[in-house]
Write an enzyme that holds these catalytic residues in place. Structure first.
Site, PDB file in Angstrom:
ATOM      1  N   ASP A 134     -21.638  -1.749   4.324  1.00 23.66           N
ATOM      2  CA  ASP A 134     -20.507  -1.004   3.757  1.00 23.66           C
ATOM      3  C   ASP A 134     -19.991  -1.666   2.483  1.00 23.66           C
ATOM      4  O   ASP A 134     -19.697  -1.004   1.492  1.00 23.66           O
ATOM      5  CB  ASP A 134     -19.375  -0.896   4.780  1.00 23.66           C
ATOM      6  N   LEU A 160     -16.016   6.190   7.152  1.00 26.98           N
ATOM      7  CA  LEU A 160     -16.428   6.310   5.754  1.00 26.98           C
ATOM      8  C   LEU A 160     -16.097   5.043   4.965  1.00 26.98           C
ATOM      9  O   LEU A 160     -16.015   5.054   3.732  1.00 26.98           O
ATOM     10  CB  LEU A 160     -15.775   7.552   5.125  1.00 26.98           C
ATOM     11  N   SER A 176       0.833  -1.201   0.000  1.00 29.79           N
ATOM     12  CA  SER A 176       0.000   0.000   0.000  1.00 29.79           C
ATOM     13  C   SER A 176       0.866   1.249   0.000  1.00 29.79           C
ATOM     14  O   SER A 176       1.806   1.363   0.807  1.00 29.79           O
ATOM     15  CB  SER A 176      -0.900   0.018   1.241  1.00 29.79           C
TER      16      SER A 176
HETATM   17  C1  GLA Z   1     -20.430   0.023  10.532  1.00 28.74           C
HETATM   18  C2  GLA Z   1     -20.637  -1.403  10.035  1.00 28.74           C
HETATM   19  C3  GLA Z   1     -21.915  -1.522   9.214  1.00 28.74           C
HETATM   20  C4  GLA Z   1     -23.103  -0.930   9.964  1.00 28.74           C
HETATM   21  C5  GLA Z   1     -22.763   0.455  10.499  1.00 28.74           C
HETATM   22  C6  GLA Z   1     -23.861   1.006  11.370  1.00 28.74           C
HETATM   23  O1  GLA Z   1     -20.209   0.873   9.436  1.00 28.74           O
HETATM   24  O2  GLA Z   1     -19.537  -1.818   9.248  1.00 28.74           O
HETATM   25  O3  GLA Z   1     -22.139  -2.878   8.883  1.00 28.74           O
HETATM   26  O4  GLA Z   1     -23.537  -1.788  10.982  1.00 28.74           O
HETATM   27  O5  GLA Z   1     -21.565   0.455  11.246  1.00 28.74           O
HETATM   28  O6  GLA Z   1     -25.004   1.246  10.635  1.00 28.74           O
END
Ligand code: GLA
Length: 387
Positions: free
Chosen positions: A175, A128, A67
Site C-alpha cells: 500500500d 483503499l 485533520s
Molecule cells: C492490506 C495490507 C497489504 C496487503 C493487502 C493484501 O492492504 O496493508 O500490505 O497485504 O492487505 O494483499
C-alpha cells in the site's frame, strides 16, 4: 476538499502560511493479494482520491497534528513531542503521522518537529489504503522540508515500519509503495522481495473498458486479527517447506510441494493461494504487455475464488459483487485489499457499466445489505508536491 482549503485550514489553525502542500493517493490492487508479506508480486494502481497535507517545519521538538476529517475538523491540533514518541502508545488516527516521524527519527533523520494539517478524499475503512495515503503524504512532506533525499521506495519502507511497529499492524509493503510510486495511466508491477518496479501502461478508457470500485461499506471488526493469522499461517508454510518465503515455491512444482504438507490442511490452502496468486500476477503482466487486456478479466475472477475458497478472507457482500457483476456481463471481478469487507473491483466494457451497476445495487437491496458505493477508478498519479 481542495488544496486551497487545506492551505486555508492550516493558516486558520497555526496563524501562518504552510511551507508547502503535498498529496498522496489511495490505491486499488488489480491483482496480487496477500502476496506482499510472502516476498511475492503485486500490481496496484493509484486512485484519484488523495490525502492532502499542509506542513511547516518546527525546530523546537513539537509535532502538531490536525485533520479536517476528524470530529468535523472542529478539534484543536494534537500536540506531541518528537522525542517522546513511543510505539503502540496511540490508538487514534494520529498514530499514523506520528509513526512516520518516529520511523524517520529512528532511521537517524533529524526531524525536529512540524505543524501538519490534513484532509482526505480517500474513503476510510474501504480497503483503499487511506492509512497508507496518510503515512506517505507526511513522509514525503518531511522528506522535502528536511531535505532528507529519500526515494519513493525508501519512504514506503519507513511508512511500513511506522505501521508495523508504531501503529502495530502487521501489513506488507504494497500500500505504501503504491501510494509513493504509482504513475498516472499505469499499474505498478512490484516485486516485494527487492522492490523492483515496472510501470505497466493501463489505460482502459482508450480500449473502451472501465474498472469499477464497489465499496461494500463492510468493515469487519476482527479483520486485523485475521490478517495476522493468515500471515502467521504463510510463515508456518514457508518454514515447513524449508524456504525463506512462499515466493520461493515454484508454481510448476506446486502439486508436489502441497503433498509434502501432510495433514496441515489449512497451511496447504494458504500456500496454494499465494503460489497461484503470484502466477496470476505474472499472467496479467504478460497479457497487458501483449495488448490482450480483456483476457485479464477471468484471471481476476480466478483470484477472487482463490481468496474466497483457499485464503478464506472474502465475505457475503464481496462474493455478491463478484457473482452479480460476472452474471451481468462483466469481464471479471474480485475483492481487492486485505479482505473481510472493503471493496471489490469489476472490469467491464464501458457500455455494460450502467447495467452491471444497477444489477449490483439491486442484488444488495434484495439481500438487505447496505447500499454499496460504486465509482470508476482511473489509474492516477502517486505522491507529489502540490505547492
Ligand atoms: C492490506 C495490507 C497489504 C496487503 C493487502 C493484501 O492492504 O496493508 O500490505 O497485504 O492487505 O494483499
Amino acid at each position: 476538499m481542495g488544496a486551497q482549503q487545506v492551505r486555508d485550514g492550516f493558516v486558520g489553525l497555526y496563524g501562518a502560511e504552510p511551507e508547502g502542500l503535498w498529496a498522496a493517493p489511495g490505491r486499488v490492487n488489480l491483482i496480487g493479494e496477500h502476496t506482499d508479506y510472502n516476498d511475492g508480486f503485486v500490481m496496484p494502481f493509484a486512485l484519484p482520491h488523495v490525502t492532502v497535507a499542509a506542513v511547516s517545519r518546527r525546530t523546537d521538538g513539537l509535532l502538531r497534528l490536525h485533520s479536517a476529517d476528524v470530529g468535523g475538523g472542529a478539534s484543536a491540533p494534537v500536540e506531541l513531542r518528537v522525542d517522546e514518541l513511543t510505539p503502540e502508545s496511540d490508538r487514534d488516527w494520529t498514530a499514523y503521522p506520528a509513526g512516520v516521524v518516529w520511523a524517520l527519527r529512528e532511521a537517524g533523520h533529524a526531524v525536529t518537529g512540524a505543524d501538519v494539517h490534513l484532509a482526505s478524499t480517500v474513503p476510510a475503512g474501504a480497503g483503499l489504503s487511506s492509512s497508507a495515503a496518510l503515512e506517505v503524504v507526511v513522509a514525503l512532506a518531511l522528506n522535502d522540508l528536511f531535505e532528507l533525499g529519500l526515494r519513493g521506495w525508501q519512504l514506503a519502507r519507513l511508512c511500513q515500519r511506522a505501521e508495523n511497529v508504531y501503529v502495530g499492524a502487521p501489513t506488507g509493503i504494497m500500500d505504501q509503495t503504491a501510494s509513493a510510486c504509482c504513475a498516472e495511466g499505469h499499474a505498478l508491477f512490484l516485486d516485494t522481495r527487492d522492490l523492483a518496479q515496472k510501470q505497466i501502461p493501463f489505460d482502459l478508457a482508450a480500449e473502451g473498458m472501465r474498472l469499477l470500485v464497489v465499496d461494500t461499506r463492510v468493515k469487519h471488526a476482527h479483520s486485523d486479527g485475521e490478517y495476522g493469522k493468515r500471515r502467521a499461517g504463510c510463515e508456518k508454510g514457508a518454514a515447513l517447506l524449508g524456504v525463506d518465503a512462499l515466493r520461493d515455491v515454484p508454481y510448476a512444482k506446486l502439486d508436489a510441494v502441497l503433498g509434502r504438507l501432510g495433514d496441515e490442511e489449512e497451511v496447504r490452502r494458504l500456500v496454494r493461494h499465494v503460489v497461484t496468486e503470484d502466477e496470476r500476477v505474472e499472467r496479467v503482466v504478460s497479457l497487458l504487455e501483449s495488448g490482450d487486456t480483456r483476457a485479464i478479466g477471468p484471471v481476476l475472477t480466478e483470484g477472487h475464488l482463490s481468496l474466497r475458497d483457499d485464503f478464506r478472507i472474502s465475505c457475503p457482500e464481496l462474493d455478491l459483487v463478484v457473482d452479480t457483476a460476472n452474471a451481468s456481463g462483466a469481464l471479471g471481478a474480485r475483492m481487492t485489499g486485505g479482505g473481510f469487507g472493503g471493496s471489490a473491483i469489476v472490469l467491464a466494457e464501458e457500455t455494460d457499466v450502467p447495467a452491471i451497476t444497477k444489477a449490483i445495487e439491486e442484488a444488495f437491496a434484495t439481500a438487505g445489505f447496505t447500499t454499496p458505493r460504486v465509482f470508476e477508478a482511473v489509474p492516477s498519479a502517486g505522491a507529489r508536491r502540490l505547492a
